[in-house]
Design an enzyme around this catalytic site. Structure first.
Site, PDB file in Angstrom:
ATOM      1  N   ASP A 140       0.844  -1.193   0.000  1.00  0.00           N
ATOM      2  CA  ASP A 140       0.000   0.000   0.000  1.00  0.00           C
ATOM      3  C   ASP A 140       0.882   1.246   0.000  1.00  0.00           C
ATOM      4  O   ASP A 140       1.788   1.376   0.824  1.00  0.00           O
ATOM      5  CB  ASP A 140      -0.928   0.000   1.222  1.00  0.00           C
ATOM      6  CG  ASP A 140      -2.011   1.060   1.085  1.00  0.00           C
ATOM      7  OD1 ASP A 140      -2.488   1.277  -0.039  1.00  0.00           O
ATOM      8  OD2 ASP A 140      -2.363   1.678   2.099  1.00  0.00           O
ATOM      9  N   HIS A 147      -3.443  14.160   1.236  1.00  0.00           N
ATOM     10  CA  HIS A 147      -3.536  13.266   2.400  1.00  0.00           C
ATOM     11  C   HIS A 147      -2.302  13.439   3.279  1.00  0.00           C
ATOM     12  O   HIS A 147      -2.410  13.571   4.504  1.00  0.00           O
ATOM     13  CB  HIS A 147      -3.668  11.813   1.916  1.00  0.00           C
ATOM     14  CG  HIS A 147      -3.721  10.795   3.013  1.00  0.00           C
ATOM     15  ND1 HIS A 147      -4.759  10.727   3.924  1.00  0.00           N
ATOM     16  CD2 HIS A 147      -2.858   9.789   3.349  1.00  0.00           C
ATOM     17  CE1 HIS A 147      -4.537   9.718   4.766  1.00  0.00           C
ATOM     18  NE2 HIS A 147      -3.394   9.142   4.443  1.00  0.00           N
ATOM     19  N   GLU A 205      -9.891   4.036   4.377  1.00  0.00           N
ATOM     20  CA  GLU A 205      -9.071   4.786   3.419  1.00  0.00           C
ATOM     21  C   GLU A 205      -9.578   4.430   2.029  1.00  0.00           C
ATOM     22  O   GLU A 205      -9.549   3.273   1.625  1.00  0.00           O
ATOM     23  CB  GLU A 205      -7.579   4.446   3.582  1.00  0.00           C
ATOM     24  CG  GLU A 205      -7.010   4.956   4.910  1.00  0.00           C
ATOM     25  CD  GLU A 205      -5.488   4.876   5.001  1.00  0.00           C
ATOM     26  OE1 GLU A 205      -4.893   4.038   4.289  1.00  0.00           O
ATOM     27  OE2 GLU A 205      -4.916   5.657   5.787  1.00  0.00           O
ATOM     28  N   GLU A 207      -9.269   4.071  -1.653  1.00  0.00           N
ATOM     29  CA  GLU A 207      -8.107   3.887  -2.522  1.00  0.00           C
ATOM     30  C   GLU A 207      -8.511   3.079  -3.759  1.00  0.00           C
ATOM     31  O   GLU A 207      -9.594   2.501  -3.816  1.00  0.00           O
ATOM     32  CB  GLU A 207      -7.000   3.104  -1.786  1.00  0.00           C
ATOM     33  CG  GLU A 207      -6.673   3.658  -0.394  1.00  0.00           C
ATOM     34  CD  GLU A 207      -5.407   3.084   0.209  1.00  0.00           C
ATOM     35  OE1 GLU A 207      -4.695   2.328  -0.501  1.00  0.00           O
ATOM     36  OE2 GLU A 207      -5.129   3.395   1.378  1.00  0.00           O
ATOM     37  N   ASP A 239      -8.488   0.354   2.652  1.00  0.00           N
ATOM     38  CA  ASP A 239      -7.415   0.001   3.585  1.00  0.00           C
ATOM     39  C   ASP A 239      -7.858   0.428   4.987  1.00  0.00           C
ATOM     40  O   ASP A 239      -7.419   1.449   5.523  1.00  0.00           O
ATOM     41  CB  ASP A 239      -6.133   0.733   3.149  1.00  0.00           C
ATOM     42  CG  ASP A 239      -4.953   0.450   4.044  1.00  0.00           C
ATOM     43  OD1 ASP A 239      -4.856  -0.669   4.557  1.00  0.00           O
ATOM     44  OD2 ASP A 239      -4.118   1.365   4.216  1.00  0.00           O
ATOM     45  N   ARG A 243      -6.378   4.309  13.804  1.00  0.00           N
ATOM     46  CA  ARG A 243      -5.437   5.422  13.966  1.00  0.00           C
ATOM     47  C   ARG A 243      -4.786   5.432  15.338  1.00  0.00           C
ATOM     48  O   ARG A 243      -3.632   5.891  15.468  1.00  0.00           O
ATOM     49  CB  ARG A 243      -6.167   6.754  13.736  1.00  0.00           C
ATOM     50  CG  ARG A 243      -6.824   6.888  12.381  1.00  0.00           C
ATOM     51  CD  ARG A 243      -5.878   6.719  11.230  1.00  0.00           C
ATOM     52  NE  ARG A 243      -6.563   6.919   9.951  1.00  0.00           N
ATOM     53  CZ  ARG A 243      -6.028   6.627   8.776  1.00  0.00           C
ATOM     54  NH1 ARG A 243      -4.799   6.107   8.709  1.00  0.00           N
ATOM     55  NH2 ARG A 243      -6.693   6.820   7.664  1.00  0.00           N
ATOM     56  N   GLN A 246      -2.062   2.976  15.163  1.00  0.00           N
ATOM     57  CA  GLN A 246      -1.148   3.319  14.050  1.00  0.00           C
ATOM     58  C   GLN A 246      -0.080   4.308  14.507  1.00  0.00           C
ATOM     59  O   GLN A 246       1.099   4.153  14.202  1.00  0.00           O
ATOM     60  CB  GLN A 246      -1.940   3.908  12.880  1.00  0.00           C
ATOM     61  CG  GLN A 246      -1.067   4.253  11.671  1.00  0.00           C
ATOM     62  CD  GLN A 246      -1.872   4.808  10.494  1.00  0.00           C
ATOM     63  OE1 GLN A 246      -3.083   4.632  10.408  1.00  0.00           O
ATOM     64  NE2 GLN A 246      -1.202   5.484   9.597  1.00  0.00           N
ATOM     65  N   LYS A 259      -3.287  -1.982  10.361  1.00  0.00           N
ATOM     66  CA  LYS A 259      -3.736  -2.157   8.979  1.00  0.00           C
ATOM     67  C   LYS A 259      -3.969  -3.620   8.612  1.00  0.00           C
ATOM     68  O   LYS A 259      -4.673  -3.897   7.631  1.00  0.00           O
ATOM     69  CB  LYS A 259      -2.673  -1.607   8.024  1.00  0.00           C
ATOM     70  CG  LYS A 259      -2.253  -0.160   8.284  1.00  0.00           C
ATOM     71  CD  LYS A 259      -3.165   0.804   7.582  1.00  0.00           C
ATOM     72  CE  LYS A 259      -2.531   2.190   7.507  1.00  0.00           C
ATOM     73  NZ  LYS A 259      -3.336   3.097   6.687  1.00  0.00           N
ATOM     74  N   THR A 263      -8.513  -5.903   4.757  1.00  0.00           N
ATOM     75  CA  THR A 263      -8.619  -4.928   3.663  1.00  0.00           C
ATOM     76  C   THR A 263      -9.769  -5.391   2.791  1.00  0.00           C
ATOM     77  O   THR A 263      -9.868  -6.582   2.489  1.00  0.00           O
ATOM     78  CB  THR A 263      -7.324  -4.878   2.835  1.00  0.00           C
ATOM     79  OG1 THR A 263      -6.237  -4.531   3.701  1.00  0.00           O
ATOM     80  CG2 THR A 263      -7.414  -3.856   1.713  1.00  0.00           C
ATOM     81  N   GLU A 380      -8.784  12.634   8.228  1.00  0.00           N
ATOM     82  CA  GLU A 380      -8.736  13.953   7.589  1.00  0.00           C
ATOM     83  C   GLU A 380     -10.009  14.743   7.897  1.00  0.00           C
ATOM     84  O   GLU A 380      -9.952  15.928   8.249  1.00  0.00           O
ATOM     85  CB  GLU A 380      -8.584  13.823   6.077  1.00  0.00           C
ATOM     86  CG  GLU A 380      -7.211  13.373   5.622  1.00  0.00           C
ATOM     87  CD  GLU A 380      -7.115  13.354   4.102  1.00  0.00           C
ATOM     88  OE1 GLU A 380      -7.417  14.364   3.461  1.00  0.00           O
ATOM     89  OE2 GLU A 380      -6.753  12.286   3.563  1.00  0.00           O
TER      90      GLU A 380
HETATM   91 MN    MN Z   1      -3.717   3.059   2.868  1.00  0.00          MN
END
Ligand code: MN
Length: 433
Positions: A140, A147, A205, A207, A239, A243, A246, A259, A263, A380
């Site tokens: 990834d 971002h 996320e 993506e 993904d 947080r 993380q 993570k 997925t 975000e």
């Molecule tokens: Mn990602």
């Protein structure tokens, strides 16, 4: 590869299919799309299929009925080897392209070959979808400058971001299609001690992933101008990210348990060829940044290496489901906002000689753009959890709550071409056990 990737009769916007649902405005799967996937019926073994309208073409049944010739027949046979499309991917783009051309001829409303389609069409609603490939490795990337800046609360881009598409190796075994995701337990700091408890910062996320077709030998990097020829196709990728852990676990080795738990990807692989009408210039809004080093630079990738692909994330809470309210849009963005192209990700990934394999999945990273509605994850949107926001029904969110269902969609539109869609990748958060 020099010069723009060519269009052909499979992209002709005038074509219509004998499968009527494929001709409806807004359909994800018109005859110009023809994405590949794996499906099963009534608990049977997974088999390769192609989406058309609200139906699936049983590729193996069609091949066995003698519908294909030459390279297309070779490709259809390869698609039926094993429990994923890896053997088809390994053949490279030409056989898959020949198969796409012959499929389009059979599915065309003006088909002349006289093949009886009714024997090989399966209603999508009666099929179960499976992962489209045996995914050996999953990488990834982090390729959106927007971002990167919002996550670090800084208007500057670090030297590593502008030098190369940075990435982490993620977990292939936990990639799934749409379904339920249990809230994981994680370690987080509690004062000066760690504690182990259900995550409180469950995020998505938005993506897009690329499936590698033909691979490269160990020790032989893929030149930037050949990188596109190693792309089989694309899917939506979520993904899922935690947080709280993380940020705690990430120094100095990067994401791990934040993570690796799940997925979610969409089931249909939209081919590189199907996306050709939607190619566009790379790096909009970042033109003032220095050019990459020669092994990551190409005029072609700068001019047409990005994909003009609309992306959205929709949320339906448990309360909204109970009250029959439609999902609300959390993110509306476009893949063209990325700083790096898939060709650059492939060239960089293999630049140390690392071998990419057919069926490997490379994901773009959170596809955020410049505007507030382009923020493509909750970290975000909620300023890393510091700014809760209201939903139209009066509920508030900073991160995902139990019962929340998140749906990601992708749709490519361009004047003069028939729009094509990716379907959806959906996940519902279940309480920690
Ligand atoms: Mn990602």
């Amino acid at each position: 590869m020099n010069g723009p990737l060519p269009l052909n009769e499979t992209h002709d916007p005038a074509r219509r299919s004998s499968v009527s649902a494929a001709n409806a405005p807004g359909c994800d799967f018109p005859i110009q799309n023809l994405p590949f996937g794996m499906f099963s019926l009534d608990g049977g073994a997974p088999r390769p299929g192609v989406a058309i309208g609200d139906m699936i073409v049983d590729l193996t049944a069609m091949q066995q009925a003698g519908a294909f010739s030459g390279e297309a027949d070779l490709a259809a046979r390869a698609a039926g080897e094993g429990r994923g499309l890896n053997a088809l991917m390994a053949l490279g783009q030409a056989p898959a392209s020949a198969l796409r051309a012959q499929l389009a001829d059979h599915l065309d409303a003006e088909a002349r070959a006289g093949f009886d389609l009714q024997k090989v069409l399966v209603p999508m609603g009666s099929a179960r979808m499976h992962l489209p490939a045996r995914i050996g490795d999953f990488t990834d990337f982090l390729t959106s400058s927007y971002h990167s800046m919002r996550m670090r609360k800084s208007d500057d881009l670090p030297l590593n971001f502008t030098s190369m598409p940075i990435a982490y190796h993620s977990r292939a075994s936990s990639i799934r299609l749409s379904g339920e995701v249990i809230r994981p337990h994680v370690q987080t700091p509690d004062g000066d001690k760690p504690r182990f408890a259900p995550t409180t910062q469950f995020d998505y996320e938005l993506e897009v992933g690329v499936f590698i077709g033909r691979g490269n030998e160990l020790g032989h990097p893929i030149p930037i101008d050949e990188a596109e020829s190693h792309v089989f196709g694309y899917c939506i990728t979520n993904d899922w990210s935690l947080r709280d852990v993380q940020y705690f676990e990430g120094q100095p080795l990067g994401p791990f348990l934040s993570k690796s738990f799940t997925t979610t990807i969409s089931p249909w692989i939209v081919t590189e060829e199907a996306m050709r009408p939607f190619r566009t210039a790379a790096r909009p809004g970042n033109e003032d940044q220095p050019s990459p080093l020669p092994h990551l630079a190409s005029d072609e990738t700068a001019r047409t290496g990005a994909l003009d692909l609309d992306l959205e994330a929709l949320l339906q809470t448990a309360k909204m489901r109970t009250e029959n309210q439609d999902p609300v849009t959390l993110t509306r963005t476009n893949l063209k906002h990325l700083f790096w192209t898939f060709a650059q990700m492939i060239a960089h990934h293999s630049s140390n000689g690392c071998n990419l394999m057919p069926g490997d999945l490379l994901a773009s990273g959170t596809a955020s753009g410049p505007d507030p509605e382009n923020r493509a994850c909750l970290a975000e949107i909620s300023a890393r959890g510091t700014e809760p926001f209201d939903l139209p029904n009066g509920e508030t969110r900073t991160f995902l709550e139990d019962g929340d269902e998140l749906t990601l969609r992708a749709f490519a539109r361009r004047e003069g071409h028939v729009p094509i869609g990716f379907g959806a990748a959906t996940g519902r958060v279940l309480p920690a056990t």
